[in-house]
Enzyme design. Structure first.
Site, PDB file in Angstrom:
ATOM      1  N   ARG A  60      -0.113   5.189   6.933  1.00 17.73           N
ATOM      2  CA  ARG A  60      -0.055   4.416   6.065  1.00 17.73           C
ATOM      3  C   ARG A  60       0.206   5.446   4.135  1.00 17.73           C
ATOM      4  O   ARG A  60      -1.372   5.975   4.301  1.00 17.73           O
ATOM      5  CB  ARG A  60      -0.445   3.133   5.557  1.00 17.73           C
ATOM      6  CG  ARG A  60      -0.293   2.830   3.796  1.00 17.73           C
ATOM      7  CD  ARG A  60      -1.299   1.353   3.687  1.00 17.73           C
ATOM      8  NE  ARG A  60      -1.040   1.108   2.568  1.00 17.73           N
ATOM      9  CZ  ARG A  60      -1.289   0.199   1.482  1.00 17.73           C
ATOM     10  NH1 ARG A  60      -2.953   0.251   1.494  1.00 17.73           N
ATOM     11  NH2 ARG A  60      -1.251  -0.016   0.212  1.00 17.73           N
TER      12      ARG A  60
ATOM     13  N   HIS B 214       3.492  -1.689  -2.234  1.00 16.25           N
ATOM     14  CA  HIS B 214       4.091  -3.446  -1.251  1.00 16.25           C
ATOM     15  C   HIS B 214       5.071  -3.257   0.109  1.00 16.25           C
ATOM     16  O   HIS B 214       5.163  -4.694   0.005  1.00 16.25           O
ATOM     17  CB  HIS B 214       3.467  -4.375  -2.033  1.00 16.25           C
ATOM     18  CG  HIS B 214       1.808  -4.432  -2.546  1.00 16.25           C
ATOM     19  ND1 HIS B 214       1.983  -6.138  -3.402  1.00 16.25           N
ATOM     20  CD2 HIS B 214       1.027  -4.632  -1.739  1.00 16.25           C
ATOM     21  CE1 HIS B 214       0.760  -5.384  -4.065  1.00 16.25           C
ATOM     22  NE2 HIS B 214      -0.104  -4.847  -3.358  1.00 16.25           N
TER      23      HIS B 214
ATOM     24  N   GLU C 290       1.321  -6.056   7.489  1.00 14.45           N
ATOM     25  CA  GLU C 290       1.336  -4.437   7.364  1.00 14.45           C
ATOM     26  C   GLU C 290       1.498  -3.378   8.460  1.00 14.45           C
ATOM     27  O   GLU C 290       2.305  -2.162   8.712  1.00 14.45           O
ATOM     28  CB  GLU C 290       1.563  -3.585   5.724  1.00 14.45           C
ATOM     29  CG  GLU C 290       1.353  -4.532   4.543  1.00 14.45           C
ATOM     30  CD  GLU C 290       1.110  -3.917   3.622  1.00 14.45           C
ATOM     31  OE1 GLU C 290       1.799  -3.510   2.743  1.00 14.45           O
ATOM     32  OE2 GLU C 290      -0.168  -5.180   3.161  1.00 14.45           O
TER      33      GLU C 290
ATOM     34  N   ASN D 158      -4.357   3.771   8.142  1.00  8.99           N
ATOM     35  CA  ASN D 158      -5.094   2.998   6.871  1.00  8.99           C
ATOM     36  C   ASN D 158      -5.948   3.998   6.204  1.00  8.99           C
ATOM     37  O   ASN D 158      -7.429   3.350   5.903  1.00  8.99           O
ATOM     38  CB  ASN D 158      -4.379   1.813   6.185  1.00  8.99           C
ATOM     39  CG  ASN D 158      -4.160   1.805   5.281  1.00  8.99           C
ATOM     40  OD1 ASN D 158      -4.713   2.443   4.167  1.00  8.99           O
ATOM     41  ND2 ASN D 158      -4.542   1.025   5.183  1.00  8.99           N
TER      42      ASN D 158
ATOM     43  N   ASN E 199      -2.113 -19.173   2.010  1.00 11.49           N
ATOM     44  CA  ASN E 199      -3.363 -19.761   2.126  1.00 11.49           C
ATOM     45  C   ASN E 199      -3.376 -20.503   0.920  1.00 11.49           C
ATOM     46  O   ASN E 199      -3.642 -22.232   1.270  1.00 11.49           O
ATOM     47  CB  ASN E 199      -4.544 -19.271   2.178  1.00 11.49           C
ATOM     48  CG  ASN E 199      -4.211 -18.735   3.295  1.00 11.49           C
ATOM     49  OD1 ASN E 199      -4.284 -19.354   4.361  1.00 11.49           O
ATOM     50  ND2 ASN E 199      -5.081 -17.450   3.191  1.00 11.49           N
TER      51      ASN E 199
ATOM     52  N   ARG F 174      -6.627  -6.860 -11.478  1.00  9.54           N
ATOM     53  CA  ARG F 174      -5.626  -5.572 -12.494  1.00  9.54           C
ATOM     54  C   ARG F 174      -5.098  -6.600 -13.604  1.00  9.54           C
ATOM     55  O   ARG F 174      -4.270  -8.076 -13.326  1.00  9.54           O
ATOM     56  CB  ARG F 174      -4.908  -4.961 -11.849  1.00  9.54           C
ATOM     57  CG  ARG F 174      -5.404  -3.827 -11.014  1.00  9.54           C
ATOM     58  CD  ARG F 174      -4.341  -2.949  -9.658  1.00  9.54           C
ATOM     59  NE  ARG F 174      -4.552  -3.542  -8.302  1.00  9.54           N
ATOM     60  CZ  ARG F 174      -4.098  -3.348  -7.577  1.00  9.54           C
ATOM     61  NH1 ARG F 174      -2.927  -2.813  -7.552  1.00  9.54           N
ATOM     62  NH2 ARG F 174      -4.152  -3.523  -6.032  1.00  9.54           N
TER      63      ARG F 174
HETATM   64  P1  AMP Z   1      -5.282  -9.900  -0.150  1.00  5.14           P
HETATM   65  O1  AMP Z   1      -5.560  -9.135  -0.063  1.00  5.14           O
HETATM   66  O2  AMP Z   1      -3.980 -10.238   1.049  1.00  5.14           O
HETATM   67  O3  AMP Z   1      -6.031  -9.655   1.796  1.00  5.14           O
HETATM   68  O4  AMP Z   1      -5.381 -11.155   0.033  1.00  5.14           O
HETATM   69  C1  AMP Z   1      -7.014 -11.121  -0.635  1.00  5.14           C
HETATM   70  C2  AMP Z   1      -6.753 -12.484  -0.931  1.00  5.14           C
HETATM   71  O5  AMP Z   1      -6.771 -13.829  -1.022  1.00  5.14           O
HETATM   72  C3  AMP Z   1      -8.042 -12.860  -1.412  1.00  5.14           C
HETATM   73  O6  AMP Z   1      -9.256 -12.201  -2.689  1.00  5.14           O
HETATM   74  C4  AMP Z   1      -8.003 -14.473  -1.793  1.00  5.14           C
HETATM   75  O7  AMP Z   1      -7.988 -15.041  -3.867  1.00  5.14           O
HETATM   76  C5  AMP Z   1      -6.964 -14.676  -1.786  1.00  5.14           C
HETATM   77  N1  AMP Z   1      -7.468 -16.253  -0.508  1.00  5.14           N
HETATM   78  C6  AMP Z   1      -7.867 -15.705   0.892  1.00  5.14           C
HETATM   79  N2  AMP Z   1      -7.961 -16.478   1.538  1.00  5.14           N
HETATM   80  C7  AMP Z   1      -7.271 -17.931   1.060  1.00  5.14           C
HETATM   81  C8  AMP Z   1      -7.419 -19.014   1.021  1.00  5.14           C
HETATM   82  N3  AMP Z   1      -7.427 -19.846   2.259  1.00  5.14           N
HETATM   83  N4  AMP Z   1      -6.727 -20.110  -0.005  1.00  5.14           N
HETATM   84  C9  AMP Z   1      -6.304 -19.353  -1.423  1.00  5.14           C
HETATM   85  N5  AMP Z   1      -6.849 -17.933  -1.750  1.00  5.14           N
HETATM   86  C10 AMP Z   1      -7.380 -17.065  -0.850  1.00  5.14           C
END
Ligand code: AMP
Length: 401
Positions: free
Chosen positions: A95, A184, A388, A7, A338, A245
């Site tokens: 990707r 996505h 992914e 990626n 999460n 965003r």
């Molecule tokens: P991603 O783009 O899928 O890597 O998601 C990143 C985002 O997931 C972060 O900016 C957080 O807002 C959220 N995140 C990660 N871990 C947690 C958690 N344990 N509880 C709530 N939000 C989380």
């Protein structure tokens, strides 16, 4: 068979090397700050096994090519025990963010495919050029491997015209290909397939609403296994409220800001992509910080959570109407996997539609596919971790036949 997934971003390259016989990860890495004085290389060899080894280096990495060279040096180092040389890799899965209307599925990369990715640069000026860099470097470094492009937009090419057209002068579509593309796609398709196998059904028999809530957020309406609508649009800005965003806004916001606030089009674009969303509303884009601040009584943090989850709920309602019958809703990505509070607030009040969470299970973090709905819920609700990289490796393996 070993497949490397790349990626490639503007100043970083993420990679993962899979042994496809058991889909195990042999190595994963991140090369960051390419072109800066202090580039960072982090490589985890044999992750999550007893033999895990982490290699970190800080050194000048002049360009993508030299970054990938270092990664190959680490992977082929006899001490690492990963591969003996670059010809051990059968395929490289790339990707690629924007395939425009040209690509409906993962595609072996030829010169014509490269030209088509290049032609789509105006649709993704920040993403397609570094994706192309990654492909060119990999062709050089792994001349014996098949190079396969997996497009973020491909899964959504089944969206029908009434859903992908914007109500703009038709010439803008004819001449500029301005329409909804969606992104996505690899993640939505992956969690939808995992959900089908968890439910013991064929994907083509299911209507699903996957909700990808990470830093970027999107929701898709899947009918009989195919995407029929999705929230991201021409660019990854439309739809849900994201980390930085805005998602949907009145398109007249641009004209208003230009006329009344003296902003030019680049600064408006930057603001909508980098300074809006959760961050715009409360100054924080990480949901964990937002929860901490809500607990400390920060009202703007509470507002950000309310705005995001209200928008999620509104689109769940829209896609229930689009699909008629829905078999399952699937939460995925950083927040979706999460955050039980966001999941509960997203589905709050939807019990009359047959959506009932199990509050105890929903409080858990999702490490593997987990049924979050209660037994009386007509529509199942799942939490399914997205992957992914594995999805791209699987797609590349299918293309290889
Ligand atoms: P991603 O783009 O899928 O890597 O998601 C990143 C985002 O997931 C972060 O900016 C957080 O807002 C959220 N995140 C990660 N871990 C947690 C958690 N344990 N509880 C709530 N939000 C989380």
């Amino acid at each position: 068979m070993k497949i490397l997934v790349i990626n490639s971003g503007s100043s970083s390259i993420k990679f993962q090397l899979f042994e496809m016989a058991d889909e195990s990860v042999l190595a994963s890495g991140l090369i960051e700050r390419i072109g800066e004085k202090k580039g960072h290389i982090k490589c985890i060899l044999h992750p999550e096994t007893g033999k895990e080894r982490i290699i970190k280096r800080v050194e000048l990495i002049v360009d993508h090519k030299s970054g990938m060279h270092r990664a190959v040096d680490i992977l082929t180092d006899p001490d690492s025990g990963v591969i003996s040389n670059s010809s051990d890799i059968s395929a490289v899965g790339h990707r690629v963010v924007h395939g425009g209307e040209t690509f409906h599925q993962p595609t072996p990369i030829t010169d014509d495919v490269l030209a088509a990715i290049e032609k789509n640069i105006p649709l993704a000026p920040l993403h397609n050029p570094p994706n192309l860099d990654g492909i060119l470097v990999a062709r050089d470094l792994f001349p014996g491997a098949a190079q396969i492009a997996v497009f973020d937009t491909a899964f959504h090419q089944s969206i029908p015209p009434h859903a992908y057209h914007y109500a703009l002068p038709y010439e803008l579509y004819e001449k500029q290909r301005i329409r909804k593309y969606g992104f996505h796609g690899t993640s939505h398709k992956y969690v939808a397939s995992e959900c089908a196998s968890q439910m013991g059904k064929l994907l083509e028999d299911l209507n699903l609403i996957p909700i990808h809530l990470g830093n970027g957020c999107s929701m898709t309406a899947i009918k009989n296994g195919r995407s029929v609508d999705t929230t991201l649009g021409l660019t990854p800005l439309e739809g849900l409220v994201m980390g930085t965003r805005s998602g949907d806004v009145d398109p007249a916001v641009h004209a208003y800001l230009a006329r009344n606030c003296g902003m030019d089009i680049d600064s408006i674009d930057m603001m909508l992509n980098k300074e809006s969303g959760l961050k715009g509303l409360c100054g924080m884009n990480d949901m964990r910080d937002i929860h901490d601040q809500i607990a400390a009584g920060n009202e703007r943090a509470r507002l950000a959570l309310e705005v995001q989850t209200y928008r999620n709920r509104k689109y769940v309602g829209a896609y229930l109407a689009v699909l008629g019958r829905v078999d399952a809703i699937v939460f995925t990505a950083g927040i979706g996997e999460n955050d039980g509070v966001v999941r509960a607030k997203t589905l709050e009040g939807l019990e009359p539609f047959g959506i009932i969470l199990d509050p105890v299970v929903n409080n858990q973090r999702v490490r593997e596919p987990l049924l979050l709905s209660s037994t009386e819920s007509r529509i199942q609700v799942w939490g399914i971790p997205t992957n992914e990289e594995l999805a791209i490796a699987r797609e590349a393996k299918i293309v290889l036949g």
